[in-house]
Enzyme design. Structure first.
Site, PDB file in Angstrom:
ATOM      1  CD  GLU A 129      -9.731   6.628 -17.883  1.00  9.86           C
ATOM      2  OE1 GLU A 129      -9.877   7.485 -18.374  1.00  9.86           O
ATOM      3  OE2 GLU A 129      -8.826   6.986 -17.633  1.00  9.86           O
TER       4      GLU A 129
ATOM      5  CG  ASP B 176      -9.865  15.894 -21.886  1.00 11.91           C
ATOM      6  OD1 ASP B 176     -10.301  15.421 -22.538  1.00 11.91           O
ATOM      7  OD2 ASP B 176      -8.548  14.969 -21.030  1.00 11.91           O
TER       8      ASP B 176
ATOM      9  CG  ASP C 153      -9.206  16.431 -17.233  1.00 12.15           C
ATOM     10  OD1 ASP C 153      -8.757  15.218 -18.052  1.00 12.15           O
ATOM     11  OD2 ASP C 153     -10.118  16.438 -17.179  1.00 12.15           O
ATOM     12  CB  SER C 154      -4.464  13.135 -17.414  1.00 12.80           C
ATOM     13  OG  SER C 154      -3.344  12.718 -18.686  1.00 12.80           O
TER      14      SER C 154
HETATM   15  O1  KIV Z   1      -7.067  13.737 -19.775  1.00 13.77           O
HETATM   16  C1  KIV Z   1      -6.690  12.809 -20.354  1.00 13.77           C
HETATM   17  O2  KIV Z   1      -4.941  12.205 -19.878  1.00 13.77           O
HETATM   18  C2  KIV Z   1      -7.637  11.128 -21.002  1.00 13.77           C
HETATM   19  C3  KIV Z   1      -7.200  10.239 -20.809  1.00 13.77           C
HETATM   20  C4  KIV Z   1      -6.825   9.937 -19.581  1.00 13.77           C
HETATM   21  C5  KIV Z   1      -8.167   9.354 -21.661  1.00 13.77           C
HETATM   22  O3  KIV Z   1      -8.781  11.555 -20.446  1.00 13.77           O
END
Ligand code: KIV
Length: 268
Positions: free
Chosen positions: A186, A90, A51-52
């Protein structure tokens, strides 16, 4: 008769076997088909549709505005051309507020998005148990939890005090006991991540968690140095010294496999 030469994606058993034989697991985030294809070409083991994407694709300040429809769309983009990599997607903010809601949304990521596993943040032990009971593979996520940014106030290293480290270690065991088959850690001290990786039997993938985890993940746009925000200290610009994006991804893959990344300067 023609033979189908499409490689089958790695399974959770393959990742488990890597941990058992001490082979580091390489993981990168991806959000579209072109990067998915490049990542597969470089031999990366796991793709995380994180979700980044709310920050690096959509330009938000946090991951909070990302919806389940966004996640399904980007998961589908990634899995459409996917060949070998194991794909995790995610569950975004508020998409797993009860076990039933979590199961409905996880099913969408798997059925419509094509993901092999879903990831959720925090020690949501009952939710994890419920999802696993429904046959949904789950990746936990402990340490810094970006979806809690408005409670945390800033993105900072977690588990620095003995009490906080003990809490994270306990939660890691609880998630494993509830049936999670992968864990992302993390931004925690390398010593804590080392202990958790050694104590758990499931693979532990770190981001800002030191070199002793069973694998490493980075946000693709950070390691390619194309993020619109400042690159976090634990990430590294793999474009430096690489002639192409493909070479940078390959350099990251090799650095993870040989335990050359992260070094001390990328750890806490
Ligand atoms: O959303 C994402 O990219 C993540 C990573 C930072 C582990 O959860």
């Amino acid at each position: 008769m023609t033979q189908d030469c499409t490689p089958t994606p790695l399974s959770i058993n393959d990742l488990q076997a890597m941990k058992q034989r001490g082979e580091k697991i390489s993981c990168l985030t991806a959000y579209d088909a072109s990067f998915s294809a490049l990542i597969n070409k470089a031999g990366i083991d796991v793709i995380l549709v994180g979700d980044s994407l709310g920050m690096v694709i959509q330009g938000h300040q946090t991951t909070l505005p990302v919806s389940i429809s966004d996640m399904i769309y980007h998961a589908r983009c990634v899995t459409q051309p996917n060949q070998r990599a194991f794909v995790i997607a995610d569950l975004p903010f508020m998409s797993y507020s009860t076990p039933i809601i979590a199961a409905e949304n996880a099913a969408k990521l798997i059925q419509q998005g094509g993901a092999q596993m879903v990831k959720l943040e925090g020690a949501r032990v009952e939710t994890v148990r419920f999802l696993v009971d429904q046959g949904i593979p789950v990746c936990g996520h402990l340490g810094l939890l970006p979806q809690l940014i408005n409670q945390l106030g800033s993105y900072q290293v977690q588990g620095k005090t003995p009490a906080d480290a003990e809490r994270i270690l306990t939660e890691a065991h609880q998630l494993e006991d509830a049936g999670a088959t992968l864990l992302i850690l993390e931004c925690v001290p390398a010593t804590l991540a080392k202990e958790i990786s050694a104590q758990l039997s499931i693979p532990v993938i770190g981001i800002g968690a030191g070199v002793h985890c069973d694998g490493q993940v980075l946000v693709l746009y950070d390691m390619l140095n194309i993020s619109i925000t400042k690159r976090p200290r634990f990430s590294k610009n793999f474009m430096q010294g690489s002639l192409s994006i493909e070479a940078a991804i390959s350099a990251y893959h090799q650095a993870v496999k040989q335990a050359l990344f992260p070094s001390i300067e990328h750890s806490f």
